[in-house]
Design a protein around this motif. Structure first.
Motif, PDB file in Angstrom:
ATOM      1  N   ALA A  34       0.825  -1.200   0.000  1.00 48.32           N
ATOM      2  CA  ALA A  34       0.000   0.000   0.000  1.00 48.32           C
ATOM      3  C   ALA A  34       0.863   1.255   0.000  1.00 48.32           C
ATOM      4  N   GLN A  35       1.949   1.226   0.761  1.00 47.32           N
ATOM      5  CA  GLN A  35       2.860   2.368   0.767  1.00 47.32           C
ATOM      6  C   GLN A  35       3.522   2.548  -0.596  1.00 47.32           C
ATOM      7  N   ALA A  36       3.876   1.431  -1.229  1.00 46.96           N
ATOM      8  CA  ALA A  36       4.462   1.513  -2.562  1.00 46.96           C
ATOM      9  C   ALA A  36       3.475   2.128  -3.548  1.00 46.96           C
ATOM     10  N   ALA A  37       2.199   1.731  -3.443  1.00 50.49           N
ATOM     11  CA  ALA A  37       1.176   2.304  -4.318  1.00 50.49           C
ATOM     12  C   ALA A  37       1.045   3.796  -4.086  1.00 50.49           C
ATOM     13  N   ALA A  38       1.114   4.196  -2.803  1.00 52.64           N
ATOM     14  CA  ALA A  38       1.021   5.616  -2.489  1.00 52.64           C
ATOM     15  C   ALA A  38       2.187   6.388  -3.082  1.00 52.64           C
ATOM     16  N   LEU A  39       3.377   5.839  -2.956  1.00 53.07           N
ATOM     17  CA  LEU A  39       4.566   6.486  -3.503  1.00 53.07           C
ATOM     18  C   LEU A  39       4.477   6.584  -5.025  1.00 53.07           C
ATOM     19  N   SER A  41       1.771   6.749  -6.774  1.00 55.14           N
ATOM     20  CA  SER A  41       0.741   7.708  -7.161  1.00 55.14           C
ATOM     21  C   SER A  41       1.230   9.148  -7.125  1.00 55.14           C
ATOM     22  N   THR A  42       2.210   9.426  -6.287  1.00 52.24           N
ATOM     23  CA  THR A  42       2.744  10.789  -6.180  1.00 52.24           C
ATOM     24  C   THR A  42       3.953  11.012  -7.083  1.00 52.24           C
ATOM     25  N   GLY A  43       4.417   9.930  -7.710  1.00 50.18           N
ATOM     26  CA  GLY A  43       5.600  10.034  -8.539  1.00 50.18           C
ATOM     27  C   GLY A  43       6.892   9.891  -7.775  1.00 50.18           C
ATOM     28  N   ALA A  44       6.790   9.542  -6.460  1.00 47.56           N
ATOM     29  CA  ALA A  44       8.002   9.384  -5.653  1.00 47.56           C
ATOM     30  C   ALA A  44       8.826   8.198  -6.117  1.00 47.56           C
ATOM     31  N   ILE A  45       8.165   7.156  -6.595  1.00 43.79           N
ATOM     32  CA  ILE A  45       8.864   6.049  -7.248  1.00 43.79           C
ATOM     33  C   ILE A  45       8.112   5.724  -8.533  1.00 43.79           C
ATOM     34  N   PRO A  46       8.801   5.205  -9.542  1.00 47.76           N
ATOM     35  CA  PRO A  46       8.115   4.844 -10.785  1.00 47.76           C
ATOM     36  C   PRO A  46       7.304   3.575 -10.599  1.00 47.76           C
ATOM     37  N   TRP A  47       6.312   3.405 -11.466  1.00 51.82           N
ATOM     38  CA  TRP A  47       5.595   2.136 -11.429  1.00 51.82           C
ATOM     39  C   TRP A  47       5.417   1.600 -12.828  1.00 51.82           C
ATOM     40  N   VAL A  48       5.297   0.275 -12.872  1.00 51.04           N
ATOM     41  CA  VAL A  48       5.169  -0.456 -14.131  1.00 51.04           C
ATOM     42  C   VAL A  48       3.787  -1.078 -14.176  1.00 51.04           C
ATOM     43  N   GLY A  49       3.095  -0.920 -15.298  1.00 53.74           N
ATOM     44  CA  GLY A  49       1.766  -1.491 -15.453  1.00 53.74           C
ATOM     45  C   GLY A  49       1.468  -1.791 -16.906  1.00 53.74           C
ATOM     46  N   PRO A  50       0.286  -2.359 -17.170  1.00 50.79           N
ATOM     47  CA  PRO A  50      -0.080  -2.727 -18.535  1.00 50.79           C
ATOM     48  C   PRO A  50      -0.214  -1.504 -19.447  1.00 50.79           C
ATOM     49  N   ALA A  51      -0.164  -1.759 -20.725  1.00 52.81           N
ATOM     50  CA  ALA A  51      -0.364  -0.687 -21.701  1.00 52.81           C
ATOM     51  C   ALA A  51      -1.718  -0.033 -21.479  1.00 52.81           C
ATOM     52  N   ALA A  84       2.604  -3.153 -10.813  1.00 54.24           N
ATOM     53  CA  ALA A  84       1.174  -3.186 -10.522  1.00 54.24           C
ATOM     54  C   ALA A  84       0.644  -4.619 -10.439  1.00 54.24           C
ATOM     55  N   PRO A  85      -0.510  -4.815  -9.799  1.00 56.18           N
ATOM     56  CA  PRO A  85      -1.130  -6.146  -9.740  1.00 56.18           C
ATOM     57  C   PRO A  85      -1.378  -6.715 -11.131  1.00 56.18           C
ATOM     58  N   GLY A  86      -1.363  -8.032 -11.202  1.00 61.64           N
ATOM     59  CA  GLY A  86      -1.601  -8.712 -12.466  1.00 61.64           C
ATOM     60  C   GLY A  86      -0.506  -9.710 -12.754  1.00 61.64           C
ATOM     61  N   GLY A 104       6.283  -5.578  -5.543  1.00 61.32           N
ATOM     62  CA  GLY A 104       4.989  -5.904  -6.108  1.00 61.32           C
ATOM     63  C   GLY A 104       3.864  -5.563  -5.146  1.00 61.32           C
ATOM     64  N   ALA A 105       2.645  -5.905  -5.528  1.00 60.48           N
ATOM     65  CA  ALA A 105       1.474  -5.631  -4.691  1.00 60.48           C
ATOM     66  C   ALA A 105       1.153  -6.790  -3.762  1.00 60.48           C
ATOM     67  N   GLY A 106       1.951  -7.848  -3.822  1.00 55.82           N
ATOM     68  CA  GLY A 106       1.732  -9.040  -3.005  1.00 55.82           C
ATOM     69  C   GLY A 106       2.208 -10.252  -3.772  1.00 55.82           C
ATOM     70  N   PRO A 107       2.692 -11.309  -3.074  1.00 56.45           N
ATOM     71  CA  PRO A 107       3.320 -12.431  -3.775  1.00 56.45           C
ATOM     72  C   PRO A 107       2.383 -13.232  -4.666  1.00 56.45           C
ATOM     73  N   LEU A 108       1.069 -13.150  -4.469  1.00 48.41           N
ATOM     74  CA  LEU A 108       0.127 -13.808  -5.373  1.00 48.41           C
ATOM     75  C   LEU A 108      -0.737 -12.790  -6.110  1.00 48.41           C
ATOM     76  N   VAL A 109      -0.374 -11.519  -5.989  1.00 47.08           N
ATOM     77  CA  VAL A 109      -1.125 -10.440  -6.635  1.00 47.08           C
ATOM     78  C   VAL A 109      -0.365  -9.910  -7.845  1.00 47.08           C
ATOM     79  N   THR A 110       0.922  -9.659  -7.662  1.00 45.03           N
ATOM     80  CA  THR A 110       1.795  -9.302  -8.778  1.00 45.03           C
ATOM     81  C   THR A 110       2.637 -10.528  -9.124  1.00 45.03           C
ATOM     82  N   MET A 111       2.471 -11.047 -10.344  1.00 42.94           N
ATOM     83  CA  MET A 111       3.210 -12.227 -10.780  1.00 42.94           C
ATOM     84  C   MET A 111       3.994 -11.907 -12.044  1.00 42.94           C
ATOM     85  N   LEU A 112       5.277 -12.303 -12.052  1.00 40.79           N
ATOM     86  CA  LEU A 112       6.077 -12.278 -13.272  1.00 40.79           C
ATOM     87  C   LEU A 112       6.202 -13.715 -13.748  1.00 40.79           C
TER      88      LEU A 112
END
Length: 392
Positions: A34-39, A41-51, A84-86, A104-112
């Motif tokens: 949740a803290q990572a998501a907050a960061l 959202s503010t641009g404090a850290i980059p995030w990777v997500g789907p197109a 991001a999750p997925g 990630g958002a959780g070990p069974l939430v974000t999967m590579l």
């Protein structure tokens, strides 16, 4: 037209508010999803997500999610990236350099998940292997599915003394799920003295690996609250010196053709406390290195069973060393053993003493109602410099 980027950022901010997160620079190894998501959202850290998600770095499925993740991490201003999750397919390793974090958002939430044609030996690797600047990486709250295509989930190696600090590289791996590797699930090692020294593995799970769940060739490490299931190469290979393991478990290890233990201590000064081996095709605990302490551990229905020729692979505790302090319990429960993997599998003796074992302090207990294939409390001869008892 609705702005999807604004919607996505709104969701991230809502998650942050719900969790009471503070948008501040992340501490290495120490923020929640949740803290990572907050960061993010503010641009404090980059995030990777789907197109189309509005992510700082969007994934192109044609090249794999690792391209977006690695691009984020190679930006000189970035130390962490949030995925991001997925389930995101990868075609090559994610590469972490000194003091970088993969979140990630959780070990069974974000999967590579490895895709066909994957090029590389592991899903996540240490980029500091060759330049040896340092390796204090963090991997947290993410799942790694090798899809039976890739040798390792994580492979961190140190092959020279770090130039930024020393002597301990100290990676953190927390709440990581690894599955379906063709080799070891998590491998920590290298040719530098002690490899990935003072590593920390906490709350991880490895299942269905073709090798060891955890192959720990590095020294001075800490393992807490981890588990493994169905790993044909074994559970925990404790091969680096002075490793501490507590509150961890392995079950369903080994195969009919190659029995493997839940825990194997093959380097000196290991300390294993409050761990459990259950229903393994192979011994519960194999202790072959000197000056180790094993305390409060349980071996439950471990071994190949079947005949006397299997005794050395059908013990709760197998000991072939000296200067060992061992205290715990070993029993074969009714219906227990890895019979769901191999018919007749189970424990034949609580303690197996190899001919080289001496200078031992051993206290084991087992119940009176020992089920088949259990045969005896102790196999082997107690050395003249040892104090050994098995009550049952």
């Amino acid at each position: 037209m609705q702005d999807k980027r604004s919607d996505r950022r709104g969701l991230l901010r809502a998650a942050a508010v719900t969790a009471g997160a503070v948008a501040a620079a992340p501490a290495l190894g120490g923020i929640t999803p949740a803290q990572a998501a907050a960061l993010a959202s503010t641009g404090a850290i980059p995030w990777v997500g789907p197109a189309g998600s509005g992510a700082t770095y969007e994934i192109d499925p044609a090249v794999g999610a690792q391209a977006a993740i690695n691009t984020a991490l190679t930006d000189s201003s970035q130390r962490a990236v949030y995925v991001a999750p997925g389930t995101h397919t990868v075609k090559a390793p994610v590469v972490l350099y000194d003091k970088q974090a993969l979140i990630g958002a959780g070990p069974l939430v974000t999967m590579l998940r490895a895709d066909s044609g994957f090029s590389g030996s592991a899903l996540v690797v240490d980029g500091s292997t060759s330049d040896v600047t340092g390796s204090r990486q963090c991997v947290t709250d993410i799942g790694l599915d090798a899809a039976n295509l890739v040798a390792n989930g994580i492979n961190f190696q140190m092959n020279g003394a770090p130039t930024y600090y020393g002597p301990d590289p100290a990676p953190w791996v927390t709440r990581v799920f690894v599955t379906r590797t063709t080799g070891d699930g998590i491998y920590l090692g290298g040719t530098y003295s002690g490899g990935q020294r003072e590593f920390k593995l906490t709350d991880c799970r490895v299942e269905d690996s073709g090798g060891w769940a955890y192959n720990l060739q590095s020294s001075d490490g800490f393992v807490s609250g981890c588990s493994s299931q169905g790993c044909s190469g074994g559970g925990y290979l404790i091969s680096g010196g002075n490793i501490k393991v507590w509150g961890s478990k392995a079950y369903g290890t080994g195969t009919a053709m190659a029995p493997k233990p839940a825990f194997r201590l093959e380097s000196a000064r290991a300390t294993v406390v409050g761990c459990e081996a259950q229903d393994t095709i192979g011994n519960g605990f194999e202790i072959v290195a000197a000056n180790c302490t094993v305390s409060g551990c349980t071996a439950d229905s471990t071994g190949v069973g079947s005949s006397a020729s299997n005794d050395a692979q059908s013990a709760g505790f197998y000991v072939a060393t000296s200067a060992l302090s061992l205290e715990g319990s070993a029993f074969q429960r009714s219906g227990g053993g890895a019979s769901w993997l191999l018919s007749g599998a189970g424990m034949r003796c609580a303690l197996y003493l190899a001919s080289s074992a001496d200078y031992l302090s051993v206290r084991l207990v087992t119940g009176a109602g020992r089920a088949a294939p259990f045969q005896r409390l102790i196999s082997g001869t107690v050395g003249v410099h040892s104090s050994v008892s098995a009550i049952g």
